[in-house]
Structures are given as C-alpha cells and as structure tokens.
Design a protein around this motif. Structure first.
Motif, mmCIF file in Angstrom:
data_model
loop_
_atom_site.group_PDB
_atom_site.id
_atom_site.type_symbol
_atom_site.label_atom_id
_atom_site.label_comp_id
_atom_site.label_asym_id
_atom_site.label_seq_id
_atom_site.Cartn_x
_atom_site.Cartn_y
_atom_site.Cartn_z
ATOM 1 N N LYS A 1 -0.466 6.150 8.959
ATOM 2 C CA LYS A 1 -1.160 7.013 8.715
ATOM 3 C C LYS A 1 -1.120 7.922 8.238
ATOM 4 O O LYS A 1 -1.851 8.476 7.041
ATOM 5 N N GLN A 2 0.268 7.730 7.833
ATOM 6 C CA GLN A 2 0.762 8.909 6.847
ATOM 7 C C GLN A 2 0.639 8.635 5.332
ATOM 8 O O GLN A 2 1.146 9.278 4.904
ATOM 9 N N SER A 3 0.232 7.584 5.208
ATOM 10 C CA SER A 3 0.331 6.568 3.653
ATOM 11 C C SER A 3 -0.760 7.546 2.553
ATOM 12 O O SER A 3 -0.688 7.477 1.782
ATOM 13 N N VAL A 4 -1.849 8.317 3.207
ATOM 14 C CA VAL A 4 -2.804 9.070 3.103
ATOM 15 C C VAL A 4 -2.197 10.228 1.834
ATOM 16 O O VAL A 4 -2.532 10.685 0.940
ATOM 17 N N TRP A 5 -0.839 10.728 2.023
ATOM 18 C CA TRP A 5 -0.505 11.735 1.507
ATOM 19 C C TRP A 5 0.589 11.496 0.927
ATOM 20 O O TRP A 5 1.096 11.671 -0.603
#
Length: 221
Positions: free
Chosen positions: A194-198
């Motif tokens: 989910k942290q891939s957005v950053w």
C-alpha cells in the motif's frame, strides 16, 4: 524516443563536479536546508495511507490525529495545530528537533546535510542516522568501520567533516546515501504494498534537482 541535442543521457562526472562544487567549508544552515524540505513536503494533507497521520504512527491503527503540513506530522508532534501551522512555526520545530538531532550546525557544506535533514523528516532521525552510518562503513576499509545506532555520534561527525573536504568525497558520500535511501524505500514498499503510492515521490526527493537536465524531454519535437 527522440531527445533534443542539448539534453544528454550521459551521466557524466562533469555534471556532478558542477553540482557538488565546494563553496567553502562553512557549517550547514538549517534554514537553507528547510527550503528544500518545504519544497518536497508541500502543504497540508490528511491521507489515510500516511502513518504520520495516525495516532499509533501506523496506517489503520488508532485514529487519524490531524494530518501533516510542511512535513510536521500529528503523530510525532502532539499538541501542534497541524492544519493551521505556519511555515515559520514549522521551521522553529525543525530547528529545535531534527536539525539539532542530526547535529547539522557541526557538519560542513550544505548539500549532504540537506539530504540528511530531508531523510530525517521523511523517515525519522533514527533511520537517517543509520543510513549515514551504513554509508560511512561502505566507504571505509574493514579496519576503520564505525559503530552506530540511532543517534549522531562524535565519530560520525568527525568522519563526515574529514571526508567531504573535496568534490570527490562529497560526491561519493551523497551517492552512497542516496542508494541506501532508495534501498530503504524499496524495502518499505516490499513490506507493505500500500506504500507504493509514495515510492516515486520518495525516490525523486533524494535525487538532486539538477539531474532534470539529463531527463528525456516530456514533449519531444
């Protein structure tokens, strides 16, 4: 892909020599470094995907506590009115906290201390210090490895100032810290997709703005 002649993909040492040209050995300025941090962080956001916006400091655990502005996150700054935070107040917080914790006033030059401050704001001081320590040991012989934990030590400050007096030393340390930071960002995303957005934003903020000169033209003729 067509690229204008004045935009080259050759990652030449000349570019870095200009970028990292020494302007003396004066101590790093927290105020100057914060201009870069503020540019990277931007204004107010209250994303549910940002752990700094949760009371527990972990996404989805606890409650949303007020958001993040200029990099000042509610989870790490209890009692601060984040939404109405001014840039001047944010600077005061950084001066008394992150800038002091990484001992910026004791470090010579500006470009590497600015990177360290940005990492401290984005990853936490402890991780920024660990990235620096790891980089120092990568650049040191086996018999000159240093011990480090999560606080800046006298040995780290002394090594930094002794090994960044010229362009080559500055370049090597900056590049090594950048690579260790990108590796850390990759680990974060691998651990939590989910942290891939950053991820793209994280990588961009550790790459000097001057590198834009060798990127392909977005609107080729």
């Amino acid at each position: 892909m067509h690229i204008k002649k004045n935009r080259t993909l050759h990652f030449s040492f000349l570019i870095f020599s200009i970028l990292f040209a020494s302007k003396g050995v004066s101590a790093a300025s927290c105020a100057d470094a914060l201009q870069s941090v503020f540019g990277n962080e931007g204004g107010y956001q209250n994303s549910k995907q940002d752990g700094g916006n949760w009371s527990s400091k972990k996404v989805g655990i606890g409650k949303l506590c007020g958001g993040t502005k200029y990099g000042i996150a509610c989870a790490y700054s209890p009692g601060v009115d984040i939404k109405n935070l001014t840039k001047e107040r944010a600077a005061k917080i950084y001066e008394g906290r992150e800038c002091r914790q990484i001992r910026m006033s004791e470090l010579n030059g500006q470009i590497v201390p600015t990177l360290l401050l940005d990492l401290a704001v984005n990853m936490g001081v402890e991780m920024a210090v660990k990235l620096l320590g790891t980089s120092i040991n990568l650049l040191s012989s086996n018999d000159k490895q240093i011990k480090f934990n999560d606080e800046m030590t006298d040995e780290m400050v002394a090594w930094y100032n002794a090994n960044t007096k010229d362009r080559q030393g500055l370049l090597l340390l900056y590049a090594t810290i950048t690579l260790t930071a990108i590796d850390r960002y990759a680990y974060i995303v691998e651990s939590n997709k989910k942290q891939s957005v950053w991820l793209l934003g994280w990588i961009r903020r550790v790459i000097p703005n001057e590198i834009e000169a060798i990127r392909p033209n977005k609107n080729p003729e």
